[in-house]
Motif scaffolding. Sequence first.
Motif, short mmCIF file in Angstrom:
data_model
loop_
_atom_site.label_atom_id
_atom_site.label_comp_id
_atom_site.label_asym_id
_atom_site.label_seq_id
_atom_site.Cartn_x
_atom_site.Cartn_y
_atom_site.Cartn_z
N ALA A 36 1.03 -1.27 -0.05
CA ALA A 36 0.09 0.01 -0.05
C ALA A 36 0.87 1.15 0.08
O ALA A 36 0.10 2.39 -0.01
CB ALA A 36 -0.89 -0.15 1.22
N GLY A 37 2.21 1.17 0.04
CA GLY A 37 3.30 2.06 0.13
C GLY A 37 3.65 2.73 1.30
O GLY A 37 3.86 3.94 1.33
N ALA A 38 3.56 1.99 2.49
CA ALA A 38 3.99 2.49 3.52
C ALA A 38 5.51 3.00 3.42
O ALA A 38 6.44 2.49 2.94
CB ALA A 38 4.25 1.18 4.70
N GLN A 39 5.69 4.48 4.11
CA GLN A 39 7.09 4.96 4.02
C GLN A 39 7.94 4.72 5.01
O GLN A 39 9.38 4.99 4.71
CB GLN A 39 6.83 6.42 3.85
CG GLN A 39 6.12 6.86 2.66
CD GLN A 39 4.48 6.96 2.82
OE1 GLN A 39 4.12 6.63 3.70
NE2 GLN A 39 3.85 7.79 1.72
N ILE A 40 7.63 4.23 6.35
CA ILE A 40 8.46 4.23 7.45
C ILE A 40 8.24 2.76 7.82
O ILE A 40 7.02 2.25 8.07
CB ILE A 40 8.21 5.03 8.60
CG1 ILE A 40 8.46 6.87 8.18
CG2 ILE A 40 8.97 4.83 9.76
CD1 ILE A 40 7.79 7.54 9.40
N VAL A 41 9.23 2.03 7.81
CA VAL A 41 9.36 0.51 8.43
C VAL A 41 10.16 0.59 10.05
O VAL A 41 11.25 0.92 9.88
CB VAL A 41 9.98 -0.13 7.48
CG1 VAL A 41 10.20 -1.61 7.95
CG2 VAL A 41 9.04 -0.34 6.15
N VAL A 42 9.28 0.02 10.83
CA VAL A 42 10.06 -0.48 12.17
C VAL A 42 10.09 -1.93 12.27
O VAL A 42 9.04 -2.45 12.11
CB VAL A 42 9.22 0.30 13.33
CG1 VAL A 42 9.98 -0.29 14.52
CG2 VAL A 42 9.11 1.69 12.90
N GLY A 43 11.20 -2.37 12.39
CA GLY A 43 11.29 -3.91 12.12
C GLY A 43 12.49 -4.79 12.78
O GLY A 43 13.41 -4.03 13.26
N THR A 44 12.30 -5.78 12.90
CA THR A 44 13.47 -6.70 13.47
C THR A 44 14.29 -7.19 12.50
O THR A 44 13.88 -7.46 11.30
CB THR A 44 12.86 -7.88 14.60
OG1 THR A 44 11.80 -8.55 13.98
CG2 THR A 44 12.29 -7.29 15.88
N PRO A 45 15.57 -7.79 12.84
CA PRO A 45 16.46 -7.84 11.67
C PRO A 45 15.89 -9.20 11.02
O PRO A 45 15.97 -9.19 9.63
CB PRO A 45 17.73 -8.38 12.38
CG PRO A 45 17.63 -7.31 13.66
CD PRO A 45 16.30 -7.44 14.16
#
Length: 506
Positions: free
Chosen positions: A120-129
């Motif tokens: 959908a085009g998310a601009q900020i990703v917060v994630g685990t490796p």
Amino acid sequence: MTTFADLGVDQDIIDALSAKGIIDAFPIQEQTIPLGLPGQDIIGQAKTGTGKTFGFGIPVVQRLGVAPAHGVKALIVVPTRELAVQVYEDMDMLTSNRSTSVVAIYGGKAYEGQIDQLKAGAQIVVGTPGRLIDLNNQRLLDLSNATEVVLDEADKMLDLGFLPDIEKIFSKLPTARHTQLFSATMPGPIVALARRFMSNPIHIRANDPDEGLTQANIRHLVYRAHSLDKDEVIARILQADGRGKTVIFTRTKRAAQKLVDELNDRGFNAGAVHGDMSQEARERSMAGFKAGKKDVLIATDVAARGIDVDDVTHVINHTIPDDEKAYLHRAGRTGRAGKTGIAVTFVDWDDLHKWALINRALEFGQPEPVETYSSSPHLFTDLDIPAGTKGRIATAPKTQAVRVQPEKASDAAAEAAAAAPGRSRRRRRGSGGSGDRVGSTFAEGAPATVSPDGSHPAADSAARPADGRGTHDGGGKEHHDGKPAPRRRRRRRGGAAPAGGAAVGA
């Protein structure tokens, strides 16, 4: 105090912060935001609870603009799922007045929802490796345009063995980027990582829960407690005057689950966060704690990363942490945002040497923990526990089995048998008489009526012909002339039948 407007933060971000009651900036934010907004690479030395999420998050959101193009433009890497959820919530709040979309990418949850948000085009990703690399390998996460990069709690990633994954992630990022790295400590591998992947970074060291005012806000109590009495002591501490949200740390997942079951049984409203729980269950438990639906949270060290709740009044170490760093991490869950807190630690007899090392490293001046029981007067005075407090505030309803008196057991069995039509019932041996037969059954569906003399007339009539001549032998056969079949005798050795008797099978 410095306001966010003084730091040059956009008004829509200020409004989003104000809606949550956040007006003044913390020290780490005062130092990082003015440097981060123009794009300076930053090494921030600070722990969770000092406000570092807004310290790196506000520059990321503001630098992307009010309406960034679709696709991943910013990447924030964190070591644990719980911290991913916490950072995601903060970033989502900062972008609430913008069209910027944030997605959390971590394991333990289905891929579909995360993939849909990326598409959908998310601009900020917060994630685990692990999940980031997985989705990137599947070509579902494109990091080639992520010009804003944050590495949070880098030392924890080192402890968890994520450093090779971090290097792999950095190899997928564009060369020209703005990078911020935050770590509580700066061991050699983290310093080498910063030198390799950052451009002339400025090192900022901020006060954290281990130092200065925040540390002074925490009152440390250390007791030498017996393992069999700990639950009772904890139950009384939870009834102390002024006790708010409480975090209890255990060494193992099994101990965490056992304690939450015990406290709930005693009438407390407790939840757990540990590795044996599904990710969904952990998130529900954490959300309930933050919302105040549960006021006690039992956690293990790794699962506790991301417990960023300002109104925790008490931290209890059910078992002593392994070292001073783990102790400070646990105690840092309370006394946050300038508030006061209490940290209670139980030291087992076998762990006195561990406490000696922690006491020496942190200069507590308490080499000998006070021997403490649930009835010790100093426990009540130290923690403002009302006199007479017991370790149970409610009795959980328990289902009790109905016990049948021995003399009534046979009657109960008969009633149960009568309540099941069509079920075969066995006759019991009577007080004597040739009419009583062991092993015979009632006719199918015959009523289980017992006459005063102990016989079963209905069953007997159903089992005999109308003329009353039909009787059964031991094998259930009737003689052809209506007379009882001859009694069978056992074959003797040698196959000879006794004199005057019929041979078997005759």
